[in-house]
Design an enzyme around this catalytic site. Structure first.
Site, PDB file in Angstrom:
ATOM      1  N   GLY A 150       0.777  -1.237   0.000  1.00 31.79           N
ATOM      2  CA  GLY A 150       0.000   0.000   0.000  1.00 31.79           C
ATOM      3  C   GLY A 150       0.805   1.281   0.000  1.00 31.79           C
ATOM      4  N   CYS A 158     -15.467  -0.296 -27.697  1.00 33.15           N
ATOM      5  CA  CYS A 158     -16.873   0.103 -27.787  1.00 33.15           C
ATOM      6  C   CYS A 158     -17.491   0.275 -26.409  1.00 33.15           C
ATOM      7  CB  CYS A 158     -17.642  -0.933 -28.591  1.00 33.15           C
ATOM      8  SG  CYS A 158     -16.911  -1.174 -30.205  1.00 33.15           S
TER       9      CYS A 158
HETATM   10  C1  LIG Z   1      -2.447  -5.785  -3.553  1.00 31.05           C
HETATM   11  C2  LIG Z   1      -1.780  -6.259  -2.338  1.00 31.05           C
HETATM   12  C3  LIG Z   1      -0.504  -5.781  -2.012  1.00 31.05           C
HETATM   13  C4  LIG Z   1       0.228  -4.745  -2.813  1.00 31.05           C
HETATM   14  O1  LIG Z   1      -0.369  -3.504  -2.732  1.00 31.05           O
HETATM   15  P1  LIG Z   1       0.401  -2.220  -3.318  1.00 31.05           P
HETATM   16  O2  LIG Z   1      -0.518  -1.113  -3.118  1.00 31.05           O
HETATM   17  O3  LIG Z   1       0.650  -2.484  -4.749  1.00 31.05           O
HETATM   18  O4  LIG Z   1       1.644  -2.078  -2.535  1.00 31.05           O
HETATM   19  C5  LIG Z   1       0.099  -6.300  -0.885  1.00 31.05           C
HETATM   20  N1  LIG Z   1      -0.513  -7.213  -0.111  1.00 31.05           N
HETATM   21  C6  LIG Z   1      -1.751  -7.694  -0.413  1.00 31.05           C
HETATM   22  C7  LIG Z   1      -2.356  -8.704   0.471  1.00 31.05           C
HETATM   23  C8  LIG Z   1      -2.425  -7.228  -1.529  1.00 31.05           C
HETATM   24  O5  LIG Z   1      -3.636  -7.678  -1.801  1.00 31.05           O
END
Ligand SMILES: *Cc1c(COP(=O)(O)O)cnc(C)c1O
Length: 427
Positions: A240, A356
């Site tokens: 994240g 489309c």
């Molecule tokens: C999608 C996801 C990530 C990566 O998220 P980013 O925003 O790309 O860093 C990490 N852990 C889990 C469990 C995820 O679903």
């Protein structure tokens, strides 16, 4: 920070003008910078070095085998969310002990594959899933470890509703107030050692504070679990970390670490991180070619050969990607990824694809220099959740992927052809 820059009016990825790549690989094409990928990756490693954290790159953000191999060779682990992603990690010879497997809907087959592969941890999202994992471990005569995905009821108000995962009302994880009971019930399982907590509070999270809140709550939970006789050895703080879709909007890995590391130093917990977007986003662009320009009412449209099938984020989340021509006649270099930038002779346009669907928009109300048929347009910050989310809707073959390394480049996924589109069909 990335290695996409204008040199003498030509957009270059590292030392290579992107027009040279278009000439060889065609368009639309995803272009990744190896130096940028490695810079972002090692930035995370360095920032969290004090914790000796395992970096499990999130395969779903950008999963080309060539790129995964780079991280595997640098000692990285992987966060996988499906059997297919596990297979990708296996293809590149990843260390299975550094694989974490998340997801609310793991199938029996996927679980068996991961048990047989000997992955590091299953990130468990529900009571039923734990019981199923234990049953399958017994059946396959394997032992494994698990971390409970806890939902800390923390979120960043700046994160899109579709990518917020840490609130109470999401399908992900188990509420934090049910977690201690979960450990009491399952903490002594014969087949699955439940000794970890997993967090993933959403994406992108634009400040360190939601992590601080979630980790602080979780450290309280860990004390409670230990007091009840449970073991917690591992804390996976998920992914994240944000990326700069617009310049200077996201904290550096070091800024996240400055807030997070002091909370975790000396706890003795094995820390795991699952970054994806932060590493891949600005390491890739989607290069497309202008097919037509036209008017519709008061609006002007620039129609390009890339579409929502190549990059669905704008259609899906109203995500904004900075878009700019790959060639500039005058000194109208855009400041790096600034949406409010308007060149003197610019005109406001919507940049759209040829699918489309009215929603097939790549950029809305953007000011661009006048565009001609054949001009190349770069859609920036497309490295994460770009190619991996592409589809063959409208029977469009998927784009090629290219990796630039210094002054050379390599096609790391060839453009699909019509046969690839219908290869699996039976008639
Ligand atoms: C999608 C996801 C990530 C990566 O998220 P980013 O925003 O790309 O860093 C990490 N852990 C889990 C469990 C995820 O679903």
């Amino acid at each position: 920070m990335d290695y996409f820059d204008y040199k003498n009016g030509e957009l270059c990825c590292e030392e290579v003008p992107v027009k040279d790549i278009a000439a060889e690989a065609g368009t639309p094409v995803y272009i990744y910078s190896k130096a940028t990928l490695m810079r972002h990756y090692s930035g995370v490693v360095k920032a969290f070095a004090e914790l000796d954290a395992i970096i499990c790159y999130s395969i779903k953000s950008c999963g080309n085998l060539h790129i995964l191999k780079l991280f595997a060779e640098n000692g990285g682990g992987f966060d996988v969310v499906s059997g297919g992603e596990l297979a990708r990690a296996q293809q590149v010879g990843a260390d299975m002990k550094k694989i974490v497997f998340a997801g609310v809907g793991k199938t029996d087959n996927e679980i068996r594959e991961a048990l047989t592969a000997g992955i590091g941890w299953f990130n468990i999202e529900s009571e039923q899933e734990f019981e199923n994992l234990s049953r399958l471990a017994a059946e396959t005569k394997t032992k494994t470890r698990a971390a409970l995905r806890v939902n800390p009821d923390v979120f960043d108000p700046n994160t899109h509703a579709y990518t917020t995962t840490g609130k109470k009302e999401t399908k992900f994880g188990v509420d934090i107030d049910r977690a201690a009971a979960f450990f009491e019930k399952y903490g002594h399982d014969a087949n699955v050692t439940l000794d970890g907590i997993h967090l993933h509070i959403g994406s992108p999270i634009y400040s360190p504070q939601p992590y601080v809140d979630a980790i602080t709550k979780t450290l309280g939970l860990i004390e409670e679990i230990r007091a009840g006789g449970g073991k917690v050895n591992v804390l996976d703080i998920g992914g994240g970390f944000a990326a700069d879709y617009e310049a200077d909007k996201s904290p550096s890995a070091q800024a996240y670490a400055d807030a997070i590391v002091p909370l975790l130093k000396g706890t003795g917990l094995q820390i795991i991180l699952e970054p994806g977007r932060h590493i891949a986003c600005n390491a890739g662009i989607l290069l497309s070619q202008v097919l037509y320009t036209k008017r519709g009412g008061d609006k002007k449209f620039v129609i390009v050969d890339a579409a929502m099938t190549d990059l669905i984020r704008p259609a899906l989340y109203e995500a904004e990607h900075f878009i700019y021509p790959a060639h500039l006649d005058h000194d109208e270099f855009p400041p790096n990824r600034r949406f409010d930038f308007a060149p003197a002779n610019g005109e406001q346009v919507d940049i759209v694809g040829g699918v489309c669907e009215t929603g097939d928009i790549l950029g809305k109300s953007r000011t661009l220099p006048p565009m001609q048929r054949g001009d190349l347009l770069s859609i920036f910050s497309a490295g994460a959740y770009g190619f991996v989310m592409s589809s063959q809707y409208n029977a469009r073959p998927r784009a090629a992927e290219v990796l630039v390394d210094g002054d050379s480049f390599k096609i790391i996924r060839r453009r699909e052809n019509y046969n690839d589109v219908f290869a699996a069909e039976i008639f």
